[in-house]
Scaffold this motif. Sequence first.
Motif, PDB file in Angstrom:
ATOM      1  N   ASP A   1       4.669  18.524   6.375  1.00 28.30           N
ATOM      2  CA  ASP A   1       4.714  17.189   5.767  1.00 28.30           C
ATOM      3  C   ASP A   1       6.119  16.816   5.302  1.00 28.30           C
ATOM      4  OD1 ASP A   1       4.371  19.225   3.862  1.00 28.30           O
ATOM      5  OD2 ASP A   1       3.756  17.777   2.345  1.00 28.30           O
TER       6      ASP A   1
ATOM      7  N   MET B   1       7.060  12.967   7.102  1.00 23.65           N
ATOM      8  CA  MET B   1       6.757  11.835   6.226  1.00 23.65           C
ATOM      9  C   MET B   1       8.036  11.132   5.787  1.00 23.65           C
ATOM     10  SD  MET B   1       3.612  11.786   6.327  1.00 23.65           S
ATOM     11  CE  MET B   1       2.222  12.852   6.709  1.00 23.65           C
TER      12      MET B   1
ATOM     13  N   GLU C   1      -0.365  11.239  12.300  1.00 22.68           N
ATOM     14  CA  GLU C   1       0.700  11.337  11.303  1.00 22.68           C
ATOM     15  C   GLU C   1       1.996  11.847  11.931  1.00 22.68           C
ATOM     16  OE1 GLU C   1      -1.021  12.172   6.953  1.00 22.68           O
ATOM     17  OE2 GLU C   1      -1.478  13.788   8.351  1.00 22.68           O
TER      18      GLU C   1
ATOM     19  N   ARG D   1       3.734   8.533   9.469  1.00 21.62           N
ATOM     20  CA  ARG D   1       3.088   7.873   8.336  1.00 21.62           C
ATOM     21  C   ARG D   1       2.013   8.789   7.754  1.00 21.62           C
ATOM     22  NH1 ARG D   1       1.910   1.479   9.247  1.00 21.62           N
ATOM     23  NH2 ARG D   1       3.872   0.868  10.242  1.00 21.62           N
ATOM     24  N   ARG D   2       1.655   8.519   6.508  1.00 16.66           N
ATOM     25  CA  ARG D   2       0.579   9.265   5.867  1.00 16.66           C
ATOM     26  C   ARG D   2      -0.770   8.703   6.301  1.00 16.66           C
ATOM     27  NH1 ARG D   2       2.988  12.351   2.080  1.00 16.66           N
ATOM     28  NH2 ARG D   2       5.015  11.633   1.282  1.00 16.66           N
ATOM     29  N   ALA D   3      -1.791   9.567   6.275  1.00 19.32           N
ATOM     30  CA  ALA D   3      -3.136   9.124   6.653  1.00 19.32           C
ATOM     31  C   ALA D   3      -3.616   7.992   5.751  1.00 19.32           C
ATOM     32  CB  ALA D   3      -4.112  10.296   6.594  1.00 19.32           C
TER      33      ALA D   3
ATOM     34  N   LEU E   1      -4.137   4.790   8.177  1.00 26.72           N
ATOM     35  CA  LEU E   1      -3.420   4.972   9.439  1.00 26.72           C
ATOM     36  C   LEU E   1      -4.348   4.866  10.642  1.00 26.72           C
ATOM     37  CD1 LEU E   1      -0.881   5.719  11.019  1.00 26.72           C
ATOM     38  CD2 LEU E   1      -1.365   8.133  10.548  1.00 26.72           C
TER      39      LEU E   1
END
Length: 560
Positions: free
Chosen positions: A315, A319, A429, A434-436, A448
Amino acid sequence: MAPESQLGGPSRSFTLLLLVSVIAVSYGEASTHIVGGDRKWDFPPNSSSSSWYDDWANNNTFRVGDQLVFNYTSGLHNVAELATGNDYDMCNLSAIITTFGSGVDVVTLDRPGWHYYVCAVLGHCATRYLKVKIYVNASDAGSASISSSVGAPGGGSNLSAIVGAIIGTVVVMLVAAGAVWYNRRRKRFSSLHGSRRSGLTARKSPLIPFESLGADGPRVFTFKELAAATKNFSRTELLGRGGFGSVYKGVLRDKSMVAVKSIAKDSRQGEIEFLAEVSIIGKIRHRNLVRLRGWCAEKEKLLVVYDYMPNGSLDKWIMPAEEGETNPVLAWNARYNILSGLSGALAYLHEEWQQCILHRDVKPSNILLDDKFNAYLGDFGMARLIDHNKVAYSTVVAGTMGYLAPELPHTRKATPKTDVFSFGVLALEVTCGRRAFDPNRPHAEVYLLDWVWTMHQNNQLRKCVDPRLGEDVDVMQSRLVLHIALLACHPDPASRPSMRFVRQVLYGDLSLPTIPPSRPVISYSWSSTIQPTQECISIEVQHPENTDESVRKPDNSPAA
């Protein structure tokens, strides 16, 4: 294990037995049963028979509100309650509901039906038959008659006997409380080997049949070794904290780097995770699974040792940065290789090991990266093993919001297809950056998965790819990943591919089937008839953090 003198010795055991005996004959609203009668919770006298404790239970009557007393040496034969009779027959320690381990456990029978108790130390149930199953009657405990040693209720002599017994109980309780206080005060200054935690933590010896792990399997570390490796668990070596403890960076005597997870002292779930990680994951080998190096269980500590991953969790690399921060951008070829490796790891867990293992929490923070950005699925703390083609139900939905398959809250059936759904969200992701779930985005883009489906319906899927990648992206590969991710996130679990199929598509061995032009709609109910084909295991992870200069960074970001 702690010597008997540290636990209060015979005098404390006698005090407890006297106390519960007085309560059993004086308090008519509930009965207290010492498991095994005069015998402690210990190996049955005839180790070739699994029925010794069951025979004891069959000769007693149990009602809701009654109490069981497991009297044993702390850290030797700690107690666990299993979920079902099948788990009891198979000694399936992955199905533990609750563990106990104080040395004298008092368990209240709070529901009618069968209760299944076993020794939580591996091997003691299956090979030494230290287990007992108890049937609890639904009738109120208040209907139970007072022991015949007191007499039938109603007579004056009986009333006098009861009053005298109650007074005696109070006196004994005061004496016992004083003895407990004294012993605790004394032990505060004594060796840490006299465990006040669960019996799991007082042991110096391994808790698992380590001979089954093979010569190259995980080994037992001493607390002294790991304290030296982590500079006595210094704050400077702290990599992160999680729900069940902290993770430290360590250097062993052979100069190899490790990550040492210390289970929180008051975490009973953490102790269950410790047993699962060491006894189950120690036997699993795959190039995309974090390797368990070993464990330690002494000085009131539970420690698990893994290979150290210098690039931390996924992550941190995919992200967007928080305001005021700058995150490196992971190149597309590294992202694709990560997804390919993870698909292979999940396919192995679902179908290629001797039993099915279900992760149930696939997400970027649970994926660790080595110095070459190879991906490793980590931390099998909540793991349970299920035979292939079996289904198991759960009263608690495990996982992380945003990655949970939509049918889970309704069916409460975790299957390989629920892992497939989580992998699909992860793939989105990784591709989109992008974040969920991101509440800071416009309303149509908060979720998302919803946004990608909308872009697919509008023939704008190419615009979903992380814009930070610029021209550094393979258009055909990114389209392939987005398509397989949407297929993996199909609302109907029967329409999702297996992880074996996903792996073959990402490796280029199979072509991608057609996906629906718009998002399918399916309804769920509490009486859903969805029948999954397999069911398996669970995970949570601690992870180190780091950066690497080999990764492409935005033009406005400083070098690591």
